[in-house]
Design a protein around this motif. Structure first.
Motif, PDB file in Angstrom:
ATOM      1  N   LYS A  48      -3.949 -10.172  -1.298  1.00  0.00           N
ATOM      2  CA  LYS A  48      -4.571 -10.927  -2.397  1.00  0.00           C
ATOM      3  C   LYS A  48      -3.736 -10.834  -3.663  1.00  0.00           C
ATOM      4  CE  LYS A  48      -9.159 -10.559  -0.567  1.00  0.00           C
ATOM      5  NZ  LYS A  48     -10.529 -10.102  -0.662  1.00  0.00           N
ATOM      6  N   THR A  51      -0.506 -13.023  -3.136  1.00  0.00           N
ATOM      7  CA  THR A  51      -0.726 -14.469  -3.185  1.00  0.00           C
ATOM      8  C   THR A  51      -1.273 -14.928  -4.532  1.00  0.00           C
ATOM      9  OG1 THR A  51      -2.899 -14.093  -2.188  1.00  0.00           O
ATOM     10  CG2 THR A  51      -1.122 -14.736  -0.712  1.00  0.00           C
ATOM     11  N   GLY A  52      -1.436 -13.990  -5.456  1.00  0.00           N
ATOM     12  CA  GLY A  52      -1.831 -14.379  -6.809  1.00  0.00           C
ATOM     13  C   GLY A  52      -3.319 -14.512  -7.022  1.00  0.00           C
ATOM     14  N   PHE A  53      -4.131 -14.072  -6.058  1.00  0.00           N
ATOM     15  CA  PHE A  53      -5.575 -14.149  -6.288  1.00  0.00           C
ATOM     16  C   PHE A  53      -6.034 -13.018  -7.199  1.00  0.00           C
ATOM     17  CE2 PHE A  53     -10.016 -13.202  -4.850  1.00  0.00           C
ATOM     18  CZ  PHE A  53     -10.596 -14.285  -5.488  1.00  0.00           C
ATOM     19  N   LYS A  76       3.147 -19.609  -6.274  1.00  0.00           N
ATOM     20  CA  LYS A  76       2.107 -20.119  -5.369  1.00  0.00           C
ATOM     21  C   LYS A  76       2.582 -21.338  -4.579  1.00  0.00           C
ATOM     22  CE  LYS A  76      -1.852 -18.345  -7.946  1.00  0.00           C
ATOM     23  NZ  LYS A  76      -2.946 -18.686  -8.885  1.00  0.00           N
TER      24      LYS A  76
END
Ligand SMILES: Nc1ncnc2c1ncn2[C@@H]1O[C@H](COP(=O)(O)OP(=O)(O)OP(=O)(O)O)[C@@H](O)[C@H]1O
Ligand SMILES: [Mg+2]
Lengths: 317, 246
Positions: A48, A51-53, A76
């Motif tokens: 997470k 992936t930049g969440f 992203k």
């Protein structure tokens, strides 16, 4: 330029819980990285952040040279991500959903159709394109999730338990798909299925308690197992002295280990330093010396065993 | 901008993918009709205007109807986990916040626009000031935007749509009540200060809606609703940033 993915001292805290505790690794193009670890190890949390969440509590993650927090959009764009459990919009149809993903990925007009058709072909979704996603079986939902992840042919593919809950045929298909894409890409997948790592991955990372404990190839990992190619000989107690002596004569006394005995049976574990295959030698000797065998097994523990050994102590605390 | 439009399109078509949108529009129209004809004494009024009879009830109508739209905006996204999908796409948080709000606002606008038969009716019955009616429609839509932005922000706080609904109703009430004529006396007697009463009343939807719905377009009222929307959307983004992981 550095590696495609550079992760340095990545950390994530949720209140008192430290989910990821200083993980660092690089991944290059062409590598398929298997991400292993017991439940709650911090695999999904690491993904997470990558992936930049989730924003990291400390450390950095860079994708294609772009920092995932300060240069998020560029990073992203390079990533295709299948989150854990493949969340999807239940009211949408795969057709509508994938068209949305294509548009948001920057494709226009005829390109949208072309991308969607291509990816639908790859994951075999043709039959369910107009059915609301909520009415699809788990396997088809997972395929829709996979389709949205690979739609823009990403350079970095991050898959959180891509084959979880699939039947053996679908697992096989998904693995085939991943294998077909590995060229020139970075693929990171997490899994609890150790054969999957052996079948797919060029590299394994095990994390436990938020810390990286192993970073090597699957073969190196398997070779860490003392069980690798070992043979377990089950015999009645009365035979143990004779057979033990004979095995020690063949492979040296250090090679023979007596395992826990139950009732009247004794198990001897025979392994060689070089971990070569020794089943046939032992069975020949057993025949010629007429041992009263109860069982003869090649140990298949391998990765499982190493996994357990490496992760158990950290899980306990 | 393009990303915002793509997101907006998905949101908006999402409303019509299920019967919920149609049910909502029907209820909205039904309530509008009932309130206008029964409570608003549309006929007895004797005036050919939509003003008092129709628009006067909008602030109250929106108290329950707008949270019904806004409750799912973020709560559902977080509950389903799709927020993770959404926020790992190459889009920015402001784009997400604005597109969700805009889609909901357009949807509310569609529902509002579908009350046009009432407008036709007053034109058939008499000779109303259509300029005032247009102004009132715009005012009502702006106010709906205020309620929506508030509701969207609250929807980001929780994963539970029912909680999001109830909280949005309560907070909306707080923005409505100070402006009601019925509480004017109470405010004056408790606050003992004309300025304070004015300040409290100036935060009410009622205060700002009243004037515009009578056809008086005051820039301050427009600015009130616009800044209300801006502030709540900004807070919405902050809440999402803080709560998305839970
Ligand atoms: N939003 C959150 N709030 C609090 N704690 C969290 C949150 N997300 C994860 N955690 C905690 O962080 C730790 C790591 O969780 P994570 O989901 O990364 O594990 P995992 O390795 O993916 O496990 P699994 O194999 O079960 O998927 C766990 O202890 C989990 O409870
Ligand atoms: Mg996980």
């Amino acid at each position: 330029m550095g590696a495609m993915i550079e992760i340095q001292n990545l950390q994530k805290r949720f209140g008192d819980i430290t989910a990821v505790d200083g993980v660092s690794f690089d991944v290059d193009r062409g590598e398929v990285l298997g991400f292993l670890g017991p439940n709650g190890a911090g695999k999904s949390t690491t993904m997470k952040m990558l992936t930049g969440f989730l924003p990291p509590s400390g450390g950095t993650a860079r994708v294609g040279g772009h920092d995932i927090t300060s240069d998020a959009l560029a990073a992203k764009r390079l990533i295709g991500y299948l989150p854990e459990g493949a969340p999807l919009y239940p009211d949408m149809t795969p057709e509508g959903f994938l068209a949305f993903i294509a548009e948001i990925r920057g494709y226009r007009g005829a390109e949208v159709r072309a991308r969607v058709d291509d990816v639908v072909q790859k994951v075999q979704l043709q039959k369910v394109m107009r059915q609301p996603i909520e009415t699809l079986s788990k396997g088809f939902k997972r395929r829709v999730g996979l389709a949205q992840a690979i739609l823009h042919d990403p350079q970095v593919l991050v898959l959180d338990e891509p084959t979880d809950g699939l039947d053996p045929n679908q697992k096989h298909e998904v693995r085939g798909l991943i294998r077909s894409m590995q060229k020139d890409k970075v693929i990171i997948l997490s899994t609890h299925i150790l054969e999957e790592v052996e079948a797919l991955c060029s590299r394994v990372i095990i994390i436990a308690g938020g810390k990286l404990v192993v970073d090597c190839t699957p073969a190196q990992l398997a070779a860490k197992s003392k069980w690798h190619n070992a043979v377990r000989v089950e015999i009645p107690k009365t035979e143990s002295a004779r057979v033990g002596a004979s095995l020690a004569d063949m492979f040296g006394s250090a090679a023979v280990e007596q395992l826990a005995t139950e009732d009247d049976d004794v198990s001897l574990l025979v392994s060689t330093k070089e971990r070569r295959s020794i089943l046939s030698e032992i069975s020949q000797r057993a025949q010629s010396e007429k041992w009263k065998l109860d069982g003869l097994h090649v140990e298949h523990g391998k990765l499982d065993e190493v996994f357990r050994e490496l992760t158990r102590p950290t899980v306990a605390n | 901008m393009r990303s915002t439009l793509v997101l907006l399109k998905r949101e908006l078509t999402g409303y019509f993918a299920t019967p919920v949108a149609y049910v909502f529009i029907c209820i909205f129209l039904l309530l509008c009709g009932i309130l206008t004809f029964y409570l608003g004494s549309f006929y007895e009024n004797g005036q050919a205007t939509l003003g008092p009879a129709f628009f006067e009830f909008h602030p109250i109508l929106y108290i329950v109807l707008i949270p019904a739209i806004s409750m799912r905006l973020w709560a559902e996204e977080r509950k389903q986990g799709t927020i993770e999908l959404l926020m790992t796409l190459p889009v920015t948080l402001p784009q997400l916040v604005i597109s969700k709000f805009a889609a909901a606002w357009i949807f509310a606008g569609i529902a509002l626009a579908l009350t046009f038969p009432l407008w036709l009716t007053v034109n058939y019955l008499g000779d109303p000031d259509n300029g005032v009616i247009v102004a009132s429609y715009i005012a009502s839509w702006l106010m709906a935007g205020g309620y929506l932005a508030l509701g969207a922000c609250i929807s980001a706080i929780t994963k539970n749509q029912v909680i999001a609904f109830v909280l949005a109703v309560i907070v909306s009430l707080c923005f409505l009540i100070p402006g009601l004529p019925q509480v004017a006396g109470f405010l004056e007697s408790t606050l003992h200060s004309e300025t304070l009463v004015e300040v409290v009343r100036s935060f009410s939807f009622m205060t700002h809606f009243g004037a515009i719905s009578r056809g008086v377009i005051d820039l301050r009222d427009l600015i009130f609703f616009a800044s209300l929307i801006g502030v709540f959307l900004f807070m919405n983004a902050i809440v999402i940033e803080l709560k998305k992981a839970d």
